[in-house]
Design an enzyme around this catalytic site. Structure first.
Site, PDB file in Angstrom:
ATOM      1  N   GLU A  50       0.818  -1.208   0.000  1.00  0.00           N
ATOM      2  CA  GLU A  50       0.000   0.000   0.000  1.00  0.00           C
ATOM      3  C   GLU A  50       0.854   1.260   0.000  1.00  0.00           C
ATOM      4  O   GLU A  50       0.521   2.250  -0.648  1.00  0.00           O
ATOM      5  CB  GLU A  50      -0.970  -0.010   1.180  1.00  0.00           C
ATOM      6  CG  GLU A  50      -2.098  -1.008   1.043  1.00  0.00           C
ATOM      7  CD  GLU A  50      -2.954  -0.772  -0.187  1.00  0.00           C
ATOM      8  OE1 GLU A  50      -3.048   0.395  -0.633  1.00  0.00           O
ATOM      9  OE2 GLU A  50      -3.524  -1.735  -0.715  1.00  0.00           O
ATOM     10  N   TYR A 133      -6.692   6.282   4.392  1.00  0.00           N
ATOM     11  CA  TYR A 133      -6.743   5.300   3.304  1.00  0.00           C
ATOM     12  C   TYR A 133      -5.926   4.053   3.637  1.00  0.00           C
ATOM     13  O   TYR A 133      -6.414   2.926   3.519  1.00  0.00           O
ATOM     14  CB  TYR A 133      -6.233   5.890   1.977  1.00  0.00           C
ATOM     15  CG  TYR A 133      -5.969   4.784   0.990  1.00  0.00           C
ATOM     16  CD1 TYR A 133      -7.023   4.178   0.311  1.00  0.00           C
ATOM     17  CD2 TYR A 133      -4.686   4.271   0.813  1.00  0.00           C
ATOM     18  CE1 TYR A 133      -6.798   3.102  -0.537  1.00  0.00           C
ATOM     19  CE2 TYR A 133      -4.449   3.198  -0.039  1.00  0.00           C
ATOM     20  CZ  TYR A 133      -5.519   2.622  -0.702  1.00  0.00           C
ATOM     21  OH  TYR A 133      -5.303   1.540  -1.524  1.00  0.00           O
ATOM     22  N   ASP A 151      -9.351   4.691  -2.945  1.00  0.00           N
ATOM     23  CA  ASP A 151      -8.216   5.182  -3.702  1.00  0.00           C
ATOM     24  C   ASP A 151      -8.735   5.834  -4.988  1.00  0.00           C
ATOM     25  O   ASP A 151      -9.944   5.931  -5.214  1.00  0.00           O
ATOM     26  CB  ASP A 151      -7.209   4.057  -3.984  1.00  0.00           C
ATOM     27  CG  ASP A 151      -7.603   3.186  -5.167  1.00  0.00           C
ATOM     28  OD1 ASP A 151      -8.811   3.098  -5.487  1.00  0.00           O
ATOM     29  OD2 ASP A 151      -6.699   2.581  -5.774  1.00  0.00           O
TER      30      ASP A 151
END
Length: 305
Positions: A50, A133, A151
């Site tokens: 990520e 996020y 995203d």
């Protein structure tokens, strides 16, 4: 006289349940076999991916990800190294402050959580360098929890399929977060898979420049397509210019330092860019961001801690 209401010609937004089944079925047949999606990746592998995938395409991330996990298979392995080694291993992925943030998160995981990536969203978001996020993505993809994972790809899918516009706003809005929560399946495991599936749909089919509506499992319900694909009328979309920018100069300076075993004199850094004012500004920025350490006598190195 009784007022009459004109019938609306706007296409109705699809209901959440109408989107779930086709998107999840598409994902089951079309999901890419990526290393961070495999069970052996674990939460640490998901977290590393990520960080690396932010603003960087999968094809560039894959080799660096494999090398990173081979060298640092657990957070404690990375935490034991100098932060400059994280910057060195980051290579040319771009936005190298992500490497420092990942190193800081690894240190916090080692110190606060016994070296294991925490499972709770609140614990994840309290780690340095982890925002909303990333915390939602790790909790969802690594631990199968129910979170809205927004995203750029997901936001674009929702903007088109539900809101009926070509592109989402430049920055995530409260309305987008509310919509994402509304679209979440109730079942935790299904919600986690939905998060991955909607992201994959945006990456492979509902792309920014050339959406392949003929391949889309929800093309028949897509509000943007049904409205005739109206052109974007919102704020201008941010470009990704690179050549000649301070970002390019910073990258060239860091490349010299990554390749060097010993501290690098100023003269070697001066050789990588012709314009002295921009070069000095880029170097000062790297120092201010903690990516470069200045030493005595005009030499520089990657940070040791």
């Amino acid at each position: 006289m009784t007022a009459t209401t004109e019938p609306s010609h706007e296409p109705a937004a699809p209901a959440a349940a109408d989107l779930h089944s086709p998107v999840l079925a598409w994902f089951a047949s079309n999901a890419r076999d990526l290393p961070w999606r495999r069970p052996e990746a674990g939460a640490w592998g998901v977290m590393v991916s990520e960080f690396m995938l932010q603003q960087t395409p999968v094809v560039r991330v894959l080799p660096v990800y494999e090398q990173w996990l081979a060298r640092w298979p657990r957070p404690a392995d990375l935490a034991a190294e100098a932060p400059g080694e994280a910057v060195r291993a980051w290579g040319r992925l771009g936005y190298p402050r992500r490497a420092l943030r990942l190193h800081g998160a690894a240190q916090a995981i080692t110190e606060r959580h016994g070296g294991d990536v925490p499972t709770e969203h609140a614990q994840l978001i309290s780690l340095p360098g982890i925002g909303e996020y990333t915390a939602a993505a790790v909790a969802s993809f690594a631990h199968g929890q129910r979170h809205a994972v927004l995203d750029t790809n997901v936001r674009r899918v929702f903007a088109r399929a539900v809101t009926g516009v070509e592109y989402p706003p430049n920055a995530t809005t409260a309305a987008e977060r509310k919509l994402a929560r509304t679209l979440l399946p109730e079942d935790e495991a299904t919600a986690a898979r939905w998060a991955a599936a909607s992201m994959e749909l945006g990456a492979l089919v509902c792309t920014a420049k050339k959406p392949e509506c003929g391949r889309c499992p929800v093309a028949g319900q897509c509000a943007w397509r049904l409205a005739g694909k109206p052109a974007h009328t919102g704020a201008p979309r941010r470009g990704q210019t690179y050549a000649g920018t301070d970002r390019q100069v910073r990258g060239k300076l860091l490349a010299v330092l990554r390749e060097a075993v010993d501290p690098v004199p100023q003269t070697e850094l001066d050789a990588v860019w012709h314009e002295p004012v921009q070069r000095a500004r880029a170097l000062d920025g790297l120092v201010a961001d903690g990516l470069v350490e200045p030493l005595a006598d005009g030499v520089y190195r990657l940070p040791l801690g």
